[in-house]
Enzyme design. Structure first.
Site, PDB file in Angstrom:
ATOM      1  N   ASP A 483       0.966  -1.206  -0.040  1.00  0.00           N
ATOM      2  CA  ASP A 483      -0.114   0.023   0.099  1.00  0.00           C
ATOM      3  C   ASP A 483       0.865   1.222   0.002  1.00  0.00           C
ATOM      4  O   ASP A 483       0.368   2.427  -0.018  1.00  0.00           O
ATOM      5  CB  ASP A 483      -0.931   0.025   1.346  1.00  0.00           C
ATOM      6  CG  ASP A 483      -2.174  -0.886   0.935  1.00  0.00           C
ATOM      7  OD1 ASP A 483      -2.588  -0.963   0.023  1.00  0.00           O
ATOM      8  OD2 ASP A 483      -2.684  -1.259   2.073  1.00  0.00           O
TER       9      ASP A 483
HETATM   10  C1  BGC Z   1       0.319   1.298   6.153  1.00  0.00           C
HETATM   11  C2  BGC Z   1      -0.023   0.150   5.390  1.00  0.00           C
HETATM   12  C3  BGC Z   1      -1.496  -0.043   5.434  1.00  0.00           C
HETATM   13  C4  BGC Z   1      -2.113   1.213   4.654  1.00  0.00           C
HETATM   14  C5  BGC Z   1      -3.587   1.225   4.576  1.00  0.00           C
HETATM   15  C6  BGC Z   1      -0.359   2.613   5.586  1.00  0.00           C
HETATM   16  O1  BGC Z   1      -0.140   3.582   6.375  1.00  0.00           O
HETATM   17  O2  BGC Z   1       1.908   1.385   6.172  1.00  0.00           O
HETATM   18  O3  BGC Z   1       0.576  -1.213   5.859  1.00  0.00           O
HETATM   19  O4  BGC Z   1      -1.832  -1.001   4.465  1.00  0.00           O
HETATM   20  O5  BGC Z   1      -1.628   2.434   5.541  1.00  0.00           O
HETATM   21  O6  BGC Z   1      -4.352   1.675   5.760  1.00  0.00           O
HETATM   22  C1  NOJ Z   2      -1.801  -3.785   5.521  1.00  0.00           C
HETATM   23  C2  NOJ Z   2      -2.783  -3.897   4.637  1.00  0.00           C
HETATM   24  O1  NOJ Z   2      -4.006  -4.314   5.330  1.00  0.00           O
HETATM   25  C3  NOJ Z   2      -2.767  -4.721   3.339  1.00  0.00           C
HETATM   26  O2  NOJ Z   2      -3.695  -4.606   2.523  1.00  0.00           O
HETATM   27  C4  NOJ Z   2      -1.359  -4.297   2.625  1.00  0.00           C
HETATM   28  O3  NOJ Z   2      -1.120  -5.290   1.676  1.00  0.00           O
HETATM   29  C5  NOJ Z   2      -0.199  -4.566   3.651  1.00  0.00           C
HETATM   30  N1  NOJ Z   2      -0.549  -3.747   4.530  1.00  0.00           N
HETATM   31  C6  NOJ Z   2       0.966  -4.088   3.042  1.00  0.00           C
HETATM   32  O4  NOJ Z   2       0.885  -2.491   2.448  1.00  0.00           O
END
Ligand code: BGC
Ligand code: NOJ
Length: 810
Positions: A483
């Site tokens: 993400d």
């Molecule tokens: C985090 C991710 C997460 C994303 C969506 C980001 O700030 O680092 O791990 O999946 O937010 O909420």
């Molecule tokens: C947490 C999110 O829930 C997941 O969808 C994502 O793939 C990982 N972070 C990596 O960014």
């Protein structure tokens, strides 16, 4: 250092001191009503949706930590204490918290009085039961006072903390005997109320927070408790609470049990009222009657235990390694069920108001529980697919209450669609139920667009091939699984969210991770098409997959590993040419699992590079070198300090992809080494460093560039749970459901002598004994089914009953 121990017999983790390095929590509830509970009884309850139907108030990230819960206070001759130590924090003579499967017991003792509280949400109920057992362990009789306490949330958890100009005037309660009803907004648009009941007549109560606690007091010292005198207050606005008061007496050795019930009720519009302004309590009373004696509570607990026996009975291992057995047989599968229920919404790191059900998350979670509850997995797949767009794209999240896509988050995460193929195929292989493919499923919840579910898979597949970039690789969109790799975001504005901003057009940045994912699930899609006789569609899919394999070989290889991406300008991401972020884990994992270039040695090389550049004593980091400056064309990944989260943290979710890759190469030692490194039971002895619960996985462990490598954060709600279960059960132990049967293909350390697995599959019990006399890592030499030689390692579907399977590796 340890703060407790595993009690495998009872399937519990026993916490022996209340000051754990972080609140160590548990989840209650399995279907509609849920609670979070810490080892000091902190946490909250909600019905279905932690944002829209929160029953009790909780303040995240507070001082002190973990503030608010369902608390009991005892005033024993002026000494005030709580069985869970908090909130009062009077030193206890004895403390113990046992987190079990969907229940928690917390026991405290002080000055010859013992208080044990059992918390659980019975099956098929909309309430949390709290059974308090008080025992006089001393030699003289004891008179003391007991107060219960919890604070109501005014339903919408976000509004509850923000819209004070309104909220402080809306709170309403009704008090009736030993039951306190919370009915804020019930008279207008809400058809639901909550209640907190005690099965024993009270000698007093409180429902107004200020009256009970005192404006300048804290949870640790409510004035009513300190003075041993309830106020019998009636809340009008401000902050409604619920507290029961009892004066109790116990002879030496005597015990008393009180039962409390925190419940939720919905009434039809025409049945809301008993009389003007008085709520209809029929349903509440019915629920109360189900659990109003210790015998009824015990029966409900036995049902809960039997429920878990059933769920965990589908897959169990005996390996001779107690840590492995307890993770596979108990805790890992338990965590998978919790992620099924919660997705990423409510934990002690997820506040329950931000994120609903993730499209990719929920699809991936499914591979961890489909064997336990296939019917609910089926429903879940349909819910998820119903939020998909006709072009195959998807809302990134949907709300559990409404099951509608979340507009505020939007879509355009181009990995999302492919995970639907994973979940569907996995469901069918587990159950053999191809009828799911014919089920009519809408797009974007619009029934008029409904098509057979199979068409959703086709749309998913096509979404990738309709969105290819300049190198014939998949466009990344807003981001892929990572993400934080926001290649079209280009954000300069600190008030902008990386997760919802896309300032560039998105027609150039490409992802090698999606490429690998597409090869794996594109092939699965093609295989599924063949299963249902769609040969042409299968051939079409295979052609696209092969093209993708070529594109990766041609444009996705950096010499010793797979590239990660091409950025907006067409520059390489995850290449030796880069100064930072030269190698990333995700594309190594997926391109290895896809076997891209295996004959040319690419897979082996890539995984060796992972070992060399990304492996650490605590697991495999996401990328290396970590980013030390903000790279505008990469986005959020470069905002994290080095070693944290997606910037070179050990992101446990993706470690199993490498484990699986290693098993495909037959390298059992390595796969096992990676498995153990991040597996919580193996980290119990370093709990003070690891910080989060030793019985569940955390999303992230600080990487080698961090201040404190090995420190975990964000436990419970993570795809780590399902992917680790998948890696250990299917690739290391090697028990893999297929359309036609159960494939046995272990990949273990050569020194293992063998292991045993009991697997229920399609109505039969496979009692599998694997022996490894020659000390190999991979390869099955012979198989016997009920004593008879069987050719190959694919076990056929067998009739119901138990079958003895002997597998000899070699
Ligand atoms: C985090 C991710 C997460 C994303 C969506 C980001 O700030 O680092 O791990 O999946 O937010 O909420
Ligand atoms: C947490 C999110 O829930 C997941 O969808 C994502 O793939 C990982 N972070 C990596 O960014």
């Amino acid at each position: 250092m340890k703060f407790g121990h595993f009690d495998d017999e009872r399937r519990e983790y026993v916490i022996e001191q209340p000051e754990t390095p972080w609140p160590w929590i548990n989840y209650l509830g399995n279907e509609d009503f849920f609670s979070l509970i810490s080892n000091t009884a902190g946490g909250y309850a909600f019905y279905k949706d932690a944002k829209f139907r929160r029953l009790t108030r909780y303040r995240y990230n507070n001082v002190p930590m973990d503030n608010g819960g369902r608390y009991f206070y005892i005033n024993d001759g002026g000494t005030v204490w709580s069985p869970g130590w908090k909130p009062v924090k009077t030193p206890l003579d004895h403390y113990e918290c046992r987190h079990g499967l969907s229940y928690t017991t917390i026991k405290g003792a002080k000055n010859g009085l013992e208080a044990e509280v059992l918390y659980f949400v019975p099956l098929k109920s909309w309430c949390e039961v709290q059974k308090v057992k008080l025992t006089n362990t001393g030699s003289s009789s004891k008179s003391f006072k007991l107060f219960s306490f919890m604070e109501w949330c005014l339903w919408n958890a976000e509004d509850d903390q923000n819209n004070l100009q309104r909220n402080l005037s809306t709170g309403e309660v009704e008090i009736c005997g030993s039951t306190i009803y919370h009915k804020t907004e019930y008279k207008d648009r809400r058809d639901h109320y909550a209640f907190y009941h005690a099965n024993t007549p009270v000698q007093g109560y409180d429902t107004d927070r200020e009256s009970f606690i005192g404006l300048y007091n804290e949870f640790s010292g409510p004035q009513a408790v300190l003075e041993g005198r309830p106020r019998n207050s009636h809340a009008h606005g401000w902050s409604p609470v619920a507290s029961h008061y009892f004066e109790l007496e116990l002879a030496p050795g005597e015990s008393k049990e009180l039962i409390f019930l925190l419940g939720y009720v919905e009434n039809k519009e025409e049945e809301k009222w008993e009389s003007k302004g008085v709520i209809n309590k029929k349903k509440a009373l019915r629920e109360i009657a189900r659990f109003d004696t210790p015998e009824k509570v015990e029966r409900a607990m036995s049902e809960l235990r039997a429920h878990w026996d059933r769920l965990l009975g589908v897959f169990s291992v005996r390996s001779g390694d107690e840590k492995l057995d307890r993770m596979v047989n108990i805790w890992n599968q338990y965590q998978c069920m919790v992620t099924f229920n919660m997705s990423r919404s409510a934990s002690f790191f997820e506040v329950g108001i931000g994120r609903g059900m993730g499209f990719r998350d929920s699809n991936q979670d499914l591979i961890g529980f489909v064997h336990q509850i296939p019917e609910r997995a089926r429903e879940r797949i349909i819910d998820i697919a119903s939020t998909q767009f006709e072009d195959g794209g998807a809302y990134h999240q949907y709300q559990p209450l409404t099951k509608r896509g979340n507009d505020a988050i939007g879509g355009n995460f181009n990995d999302d669609p492919l995970w639907l193929i994973l979940s569907t195929v996995d469901y069918i292989k587990e159950t053999g139920d191809f009828s799911l493919l014919d089920e009519l499923v809408p797009f974007d919840n619009d029934e008029s667009t409904a098509k057979p579910h199979f068409e959703h898979l086709k749309a998913s597949f096509n979404h990738v091939i309709n969105n290819l970039g300049p190198h014939g690789l998949p466009l990344i969109g807003r981001a892929d699984w990572n993400d934080c790799l926001n290649l079209n975001c280009f954000s300069k504005d600190p008030n902008e969210s990386f997760q919802t901003t896309e300032n560039k057009s998105g027609s150039t940045a490409e992802s090698l991770m999606i490429a690998g994912l597409f090869v794996v699930y594109g092939r699965e899609y093609a295989q599924l098409c063949r299963q249902i006789g769609q040969k042409e569609e299968a051939a079409r899919a295979e052609r696209h997959v092969e093209k993708m394999v070529d594109a990766v070989k041609q444009h996705g290889w950096d010499g010793d590993w797979y590239l990660r991406a091409y950025d907006f300008f067409g520059n390489k991401v995850g290449s030796r040419e880069n100064e930072e972020g030269q190698i990333f884990i995700e594309s190594q994992g997926w391109c290895a699992m896809a076997g891209i270039g295996q004959e040319e040695g690419m897979v082996e090389k890539a995984l060796d590079s992972v070992k060399e550049r990304l492996d650490t004593p605590y697991g495999i980091v996401l990328n290396n070198p970590a980013f030390t400056r903000y790279v505008i064309e990469y986005g959020e990944i470069s905002t994290y300090p080095p070693g944290y989260k997606e910037n070179a943290g050990i992101f446990c979710h993706n470690n199993p992809w490498i484990m699986i890759g290693e098993t495909l190469l037959g390298r059992g030692e390595r796969a096992w080494e990676y498995y153990q490194k991040i597996c919580p039971a193996y980290l119990e002895d370093i709990s003070e460093l690891h910080k989060t619960e030793p019985y569940v996985y955390a999303q992230m462990v600080a990487g080698k560039d961090a201040f404190k490598p090995g420190e975990a954060k964000n436990s419970w709600l993570t795809g780590t749970a399902s992917w680790n279960f998948y890696a250990i059960s299917r690739y290391i132990l090697g028990i893999q459901p297929q359309y036609e049967g159960l494939l046995i293909d272990p990949c273990i350390p050569a020194a293992w002598k063998g292991f045993e697995v009991v697997r229920k599959f399609r109505g039969a019990v496979y009692d599998i004994k694997v022996r490894n006399p020659k000390g190999v890592s991979k390869g099955v030499a012979s198989v016997r089914i009920n004593g008879k030689e069987h050719a190959g390692n694919l076990l056929p579907l067998l009739p119901s009953g138990t079958h003895q399977i002997e597998v000899t590796m070699g």
